[in-house]
Design a protein around this motif. Structure first.
Motif, PDB file in Angstrom:
ATOM      1  N   VAL A  72      -2.350   3.474  -8.551  1.00  0.00           N
ATOM      2  CA  VAL A  72      -1.553   2.288  -8.852  1.00  0.00           C
ATOM      3  C   VAL A  72      -2.475   1.080  -8.759  1.00  0.00           C
ATOM      4  O   VAL A  72      -3.438   1.078  -7.989  1.00  0.00           O
ATOM      5  N   ARG A  73      -2.187   0.079  -9.565  1.00  0.00           N
ATOM      6  CA  ARG A  73      -2.983  -1.157  -9.522  1.00  0.00           C
ATOM      7  C   ARG A  73      -2.104  -2.317  -9.116  1.00  0.00           C
ATOM      8  O   ARG A  73      -0.986  -2.480  -9.616  1.00  0.00           O
ATOM      9  N   ILE A  74      -2.643  -3.138  -8.197  1.00  0.00           N
ATOM     10  CA  ILE A  74      -1.976  -4.359  -7.742  1.00  0.00           C
ATOM     11  C   ILE A  74      -2.839  -5.528  -8.189  1.00  0.00           C
ATOM     12  O   ILE A  74      -4.032  -5.591  -7.862  1.00  0.00           O
ATOM     13  N   ASP A  75      -2.257  -6.456  -8.917  1.00  0.00           N
ATOM     14  CA  ASP A  75      -3.025  -7.508  -9.573  1.00  0.00           C
ATOM     15  C   ASP A  75      -2.665  -8.904  -9.087  1.00  0.00           C
ATOM     16  O   ASP A  75      -3.173  -9.886  -9.608  1.00  0.00           O
ATOM     17  N   SER A  76      -1.780  -9.033  -8.103  1.00  0.00           N
ATOM     18  CA  SER A  76      -1.365 -10.367  -7.673  1.00  0.00           C
ATOM     19  C   SER A  76      -0.871 -10.332  -6.237  1.00  0.00           C
ATOM     20  O   SER A  76      -0.644  -9.256  -5.670  1.00  0.00           O
ATOM     21  N   GLY A  77      -0.714 -11.537  -5.663  1.00  0.00           N
ATOM     22  CA  GLY A  77      -0.214 -11.641  -4.302  1.00  0.00           C
ATOM     23  C   GLY A  77      -1.300 -11.434  -3.275  1.00  0.00           C
ATOM     24  O   GLY A  77      -2.498 -11.407  -3.577  1.00  0.00           O
ATOM     25  N   GLY A  92      -2.530  11.438  -2.339  1.00  0.00           N
ATOM     26  CA  GLY A  92      -3.796  11.372  -3.072  1.00  0.00           C
ATOM     27  C   GLY A  92      -3.855  10.273  -4.110  1.00  0.00           C
ATOM     28  O   GLY A  92      -4.879  10.093  -4.773  1.00  0.00           O
ATOM     29  N   THR A  93      -2.769   9.521  -4.254  1.00  0.00           N
ATOM     30  CA  THR A  93      -2.750   8.438  -5.243  1.00  0.00           C
ATOM     31  C   THR A  93      -3.597   7.274  -4.736  1.00  0.00           C
ATOM     32  O   THR A  93      -3.408   6.788  -3.619  1.00  0.00           O
ATOM     33  N   ARG A  94      -4.519   6.839  -5.546  1.00  0.00           N
ATOM     34  CA  ARG A  94      -5.433   5.770  -5.157  1.00  0.00           C
ATOM     35  C   ARG A  94      -4.797   4.391  -5.375  1.00  0.00           C
ATOM     36  O   ARG A  94      -3.891   4.242  -6.200  1.00  0.00           O
ATOM     37  N   ILE A  95      -5.328   3.409  -4.668  1.00  0.00           N
ATOM     38  CA  ILE A  95      -4.875   2.020  -4.808  1.00  0.00           C
ATOM     39  C   ILE A  95      -6.034   1.182  -5.318  1.00  0.00           C
ATOM     40  O   ILE A  95      -7.099   1.123  -4.695  1.00  0.00           O
ATOM     41  N   VAL A  96      -5.842   0.569  -6.470  1.00  0.00           N
ATOM     42  CA  VAL A  96      -6.837  -0.310  -7.074  1.00  0.00           C
ATOM     43  C   VAL A  96      -6.293  -1.729  -7.058  1.00  0.00           C
ATOM     44  O   VAL A  96      -5.123  -1.950  -7.397  1.00  0.00           O
ATOM     45  N   VAL A  97      -7.119  -2.690  -6.642  1.00  0.00           N
ATOM     46  CA  VAL A  97      -6.677  -4.084  -6.613  1.00  0.00           C
ATOM     47  C   VAL A  97      -7.554  -4.911  -7.540  1.00  0.00           C
ATOM     48  O   VAL A  97      -8.730  -4.612  -7.757  1.00  0.00           O
ATOM     49  N   SER A  98      -6.970  -5.949  -8.096  1.00  0.00           N
ATOM     50  CA  SER A  98      -7.687  -6.863  -8.975  1.00  0.00           C
ATOM     51  C   SER A  98      -7.039  -8.234  -8.841  1.00  0.00           C
ATOM     52  O   SER A  98      -6.114  -8.423  -8.065  1.00  0.00           O
ATOM     53  N   GLY A  99      -7.558  -9.209  -9.590  1.00  0.00           N
ATOM     54  CA  GLY A  99      -6.994 -10.554  -9.568  1.00  0.00           C
ATOM     55  C   GLY A  99      -7.868 -11.541  -8.819  1.00  0.00           C
ATOM     56  O   GLY A  99      -7.729 -11.722  -7.608  1.00  0.00           O
TER      57      GLY A  99
END
Length: 436
Positions: free
Chosen positions: A252-257, A277-284
């Motif tokens: 899943v990707r989190i792009d804000s906050g 096993g689901t990875r966490i990707v962050v951006s922003g």
């Protein structure tokens, strides 16, 4: 002429002015040495990273004036007929030595040494500096981000924040510095860099529901894809993503906050749903400082855009290209704060027996100058790049230079990897230097 190649009109008007004048007064064919170096590192930086060497070699090989370019120069009265005739047959036939890509550098390091006639070498100034200043700035910023990521995946995704050709060069420089992949497909085609990407918020908004968007993406790309879960409510988005993809969802990707807090909450929710096993990707708007602040959070990867392609506050490396020798005679500029050291130079990097770098010894080469004695762990930094106008065989590959930088960063004293302001990681010593 390929998109990656240089065209001769990437030279600067003032270089043609100097050429025309030198041809007229008879100094154009004097044998000269030019050197590219930087007098200081950008504020807050403790090391520089050489980027763009391969692109420099391509630029030198492809530096030609075709008839349409010569016609334009004639129409605009940029130079006279004698100069136009000289440019028609232009080829660089000299020699180049330099620091390989992925090498660290410091103030005064002789990054590129160009030997040839004044005429053929002076024309390369703008194109060489434009490549090296850009690529080295991006590579240095990227290296700091990779260090801050501490082994986690980091993806370059800044193409929308810079010129379209700069985007390709930036992706290459980021990969050189250790980024895992890029979203730029042209960089993938041109340089065989791994590419990756996910959908944007517009894709979710296109559909009647978030669920419909997720179902569409998974149907097209499989459950191992990365779903953007923060278009509406993150908790609901994660729940929907796992419902649609199952517990084998790739990421899943989190792009804000506040991405640190949100990543923690996302990890707890994913684990509770069985998607361990689901990875966490962050951006922003991430930079090296933001990445470093997330080290303790359950983040598996980062997507970096704007700060990467703008050099994270240092969009140029500050390199200059100066004449240092004419017909074997050292010459130097004396201007306040813009001085230079004359003569042809090389550099020896000294190391402890543990492999930690100690200092950069810059020294004159040629008759009358003895090279500093090298210890068992010391090494000469510049390598031959061009001989007689032709690229040297078997130069290091992009993958080789990625490894070079990785090892070079390990060799720095631990203070040199700090993100805070400070002195260069190792000092530059000028050995057996004459007063010019």
């Amino acid at each position: 002429m390929t998109a990656a190649a240089s065209t001769a009109l990437r030279t600067d008007h003032y270089e043609l002015t100097m050429l025309a004048s030198a041809l007229r007064d008879g100094t154009a064919e004097r044998r000269c040495v030019f050197e590219a170096f930087t007098r200081r590192l950008p504020d807050g930086r403790r090391y520089g990273v050489v980027g763009g060497t391969e692109r420099v070699l391509e630029a030198i090989e492809n530096f030609r004036f075709d008839e349409s370019e010569l016609e334009r120069l004639a129409e605009d009265h940029v130079v006279d007929e004698t100069t136009l005739a000289w440019l028609r047959d232009y080829r660089f036939r000299g020699d180049v030595d330099g620091y390989p890509e992925g090498e660290l550098y410091f103030p005064g390091s002789p990054l590129l040494t160009v030997r040839g006639t004044f005429a053929e070498a002076v024309l390369l100034e703008t194109v060489l500096l434009s490549i090296m200043n850009h690529d080295s700035a991006i590579a240095a910023a990227a290296a700091r981000m990779v260090s801050a990521a501490n082994g986690r995946r980091i993806i370059e995704m800044g193409s929308r924040r810079t010129h379209e050709e700069s985007a390709v060069a930036a992706a290459r420089a980021a990969y050189l510095a250790g980024f895992t992949a890029t979203s730029n497909l042209e960089a993938g085609r041109r340089y065989r860099i791994p590419t990756t990407g996910t959908s944007a918020h517009s894709f979710t908004l296109l559909h009647d529901s978030e669920r419909a968007a997720f179902e569409s993406q998974i149907a097209a790309l499989g459950a191992d894809t990365t779903l953007l879960v923060d278009t509406y409510d993150i908790s609901r988005g994660i729940a929907t993503a796992v419902e649609v993809a199952g517990t084998g969802l790739g990421a899943v990707r989190i792009d804000s906050g506040d991405v640190g807090v949100l990543a923690r909450q996302a990890r707890e929710q994913l684990d509770s749903l069985g998607a361990t096993g689901t990875r966490i990707v962050v951006s922003g708007d991430l930079d090296e400082y933001a990445i470093a602040s997330l080290r303790a959070e359950p983040v598996d990867g980062y997507g970096v855009g704007t700060s990467l392609v703008t050099g994270s506050g240092a969009p140029t490396a500050g390199m200059v290209y100066k004449l240092t020798e004419v017909e074997g005679r050292p010459v130097a500029k004396r201007s306040t704060r813009k001085g230079s050291r004359g003569g042809t130079k090389s550099a020896l990097r000294r190391h402890k027996d543990t492999g930690t770098a100690l200092e950069e010894v810059v020294h004159r080469t040629g008759p009358g100058f003895a090279e500093p004695k090298a210890g068992p762990h010391d090494r000469v930094v510049p390598i031959p790049l061009v001989r007689g106008g032709k690229r040297v065989d078997d130069l290091p590959s992009l993958e080789d230079n990625r490894q070079r930088l990785r090892h070079a960063l390990v060799s720095l004293p631990w203070e040199g990897l700090k993100l805070s302001s400070g002195e260069p990681a190792i000092s530059t010593v000028f050995h057996a230097e004459e007063s010019i």
